[in-house]
Design a protein around this motif. Structure first.
Motif, short mmCIF file in Angstrom:
data_model
loop_
_atom_site.label_atom_id
_atom_site.label_comp_id
_atom_site.label_asym_id
_atom_site.label_seq_id
_atom_site.Cartn_x
_atom_site.Cartn_y
_atom_site.Cartn_z
N UNK A 1 0.82 -1.19 -0.02
CA UNK A 1 -0.18 0.03 -0.14
C UNK A 1 0.86 1.39 0.01
N UNK A 2 0.35 2.26 -0.74
CA UNK A 2 0.82 3.33 -0.67
C UNK A 2 -0.17 4.67 -0.33
N UNK A 3 -0.13 5.29 0.85
CA UNK A 3 -1.27 6.23 1.10
C UNK A 3 -0.49 7.51 0.97
N UNK A 4 -0.84 8.31 0.03
CA UNK A 4 -0.42 9.52 -0.23
C UNK A 4 -1.18 10.71 0.24
N UNK A 5 -1.60 10.66 1.76
CA UNK A 5 -2.40 11.54 2.22
C UNK A 5 -1.81 11.79 3.68
N UNK A 6 -0.76 13.02 3.44
CA UNK A 6 0.13 13.43 4.71
C UNK A 6 -0.73 14.03 5.68
N UNK A 7 -0.04 14.19 6.70
CA UNK A 7 -0.73 14.86 7.82
C UNK A 7 -1.16 16.36 7.68
N UNK A 8 -2.45 16.51 8.25
CA UNK A 8 -3.15 17.58 8.21
C UNK A 8 -2.82 18.66 9.24
N UNK A 9 -2.21 18.42 10.30
CA UNK A 9 -2.07 19.12 11.29
C UNK A 9 -3.17 19.36 12.23
N UNK A 10 -4.41 18.65 11.90
CA UNK A 10 -5.51 18.83 12.63
C UNK A 10 -5.75 17.48 13.34
N UNK B 1 -8.51 -14.02 -4.13
CA UNK B 1 -8.28 -12.88 -3.02
C UNK B 1 -7.82 -12.01 -4.06
N UNK B 2 -6.63 -11.03 -3.58
CA UNK B 2 -6.20 -9.97 -4.18
C UNK B 2 -4.59 -10.02 -4.01
N UNK B 3 -3.92 -9.28 -4.90
CA UNK B 3 -2.73 -9.32 -4.85
C UNK B 3 -2.13 -8.06 -5.70
N UNK B 4 -0.95 -7.42 -5.34
CA UNK B 4 -0.48 -6.33 -6.06
C UNK B 4 -0.16 -4.88 -5.31
N UNK B 5 -0.09 -3.93 -5.74
CA UNK B 5 0.08 -2.79 -5.20
C UNK B 5 -1.19 -1.72 -5.35
N UNK B 6 -1.55 -1.08 -4.13
CA UNK B 6 -2.61 -0.12 -4.07
C UNK B 6 -2.08 1.19 -3.59
N UNK B 7 -2.53 2.01 -4.52
CA UNK B 7 -2.05 3.67 -4.18
C UNK B 7 -3.50 4.47 -3.68
N UNK B 8 -3.52 4.97 -2.61
CA UNK B 8 -4.46 5.95 -2.34
C UNK B 8 -3.98 7.31 -2.41
N UNK B 9 -4.74 8.31 -2.58
CA UNK B 9 -4.33 9.66 -2.75
C UNK B 9 -5.41 10.68 -3.02
N UNK B 10 -5.02 12.12 -2.77
CA UNK B 10 -5.95 12.84 -2.96
C UNK B 10 -7.02 12.95 -2.08
N UNK B 11 -6.62 13.10 -0.70
CA UNK B 11 -7.82 12.99 0.24
C UNK B 11 -8.24 14.34 0.58
N UNK B 12 -9.66 14.36 0.77
CA UNK B 12 -10.49 15.46 1.19
C UNK B 12 -11.12 15.26 2.50
#
Length: 219
Positions: free
Chosen positions: A72-81, A137-148
């Motif tokens: 997994x890659x979660x491209x949602x950095x800390x918001x500071x909140x 089942x599942x396999x591979x790479x997952x990327x999540x991004x552009x959170x609001x």
């Protein structure tokens, strides 16, 4: 709830193809529910890679363990909140918890039920059951991004985010074969979730909807 709609479409297409191709030795064979057969190379290697562990369980949070062929890659950095960051952190665990249920072939796995309630829990159960029914089942790479993320004053929140499914695939458990799909606009999916902070201080998902091919999520 339509998490991973592209992958579910691949399951449906493969199931239909199996009716005519099963006698030809296609990669759509019906598999067994052995967690250890999920991992391995596309060459048919049955060796299971070392499992990866999500964030350690804190208080009574469930521990999530997934095989090493899922990343997994979660491209949602800390918001500071503080509250917004908690929504993001719990949502990350909820995603992994559903994948653990798929890996375990358990449509009532306690880990995801810790993060989903009501309508979202019922729809997630159906979603996981689709994989169980197809013995996949599942396999591979997952990327999540552009959170609001938005947090209300009444212990409610909303979160929208994108997923790149271009390197994520379905694995059939008995044959250990991978159903690879072409990367298209539909490989990019947007999700909209509604959450509520429960008495344990956990941001649980009450509703989730998705749309594949979202223009907002395109690279």
């Amino acid at each position: 709830m339509n998490r991973r709609p592209t992958l579910l479409a691949a399951l449906a297409l493969t199931a239909a193809a199996a009716l005519t191709l099963s006698a030809c030795g296609s990669d759509d064979d019906t598999p067994a529910k052995d967690k250890d057969t999920i991992a391995g190379a596309d060459t048919g290697d049955k060796k299971s890679p070392s499992p990866t562990t999500s964030a350690p369980a804190s208080d009574d949070r469930p521990k999530i363990e997934l095989p090493g062929d899922i990343s997994y890659t979660f491209d949602w950095p800390s918001t500071g909140d503080k509250e917004k960051d908690a929504v993001l952190a719990d949502s990350e665990q909820s995603i992994k918890a559903v994948d653990q249920a798929i890996v375990k072939q358990d449509a009532l796995d306690k880990a995801y039920l810790y993060y989903y309630e009501g309508e979202a829990a019922a729809e997630t159960q159906k979603f996981v059951q689709d994989y169980v029914d197809h013995k996949a089942a599942i396999t591979g790479s997952y990327r999540f991004y552009a959170p609001e993320v938005n947090v209300g004053k009444d212990r409610t929140a909303s979160l929208s985010y994108c997923e790149d499914q271009g390197k994520a695939f379905v694995r059939y458990l008995e044959t250990n074969k991978i159903k690879k799909t072409e990367v298209t606009a539909k490989s990019y999916v947007i999700y909209h979730t509604s959450l509520k902070k429960n008495d344990k201080g956990v941001w649980v998902i009450q509703k989730i909807v998705s749309q594949s091919g979202s223009a907002k999520c395109q690279p």
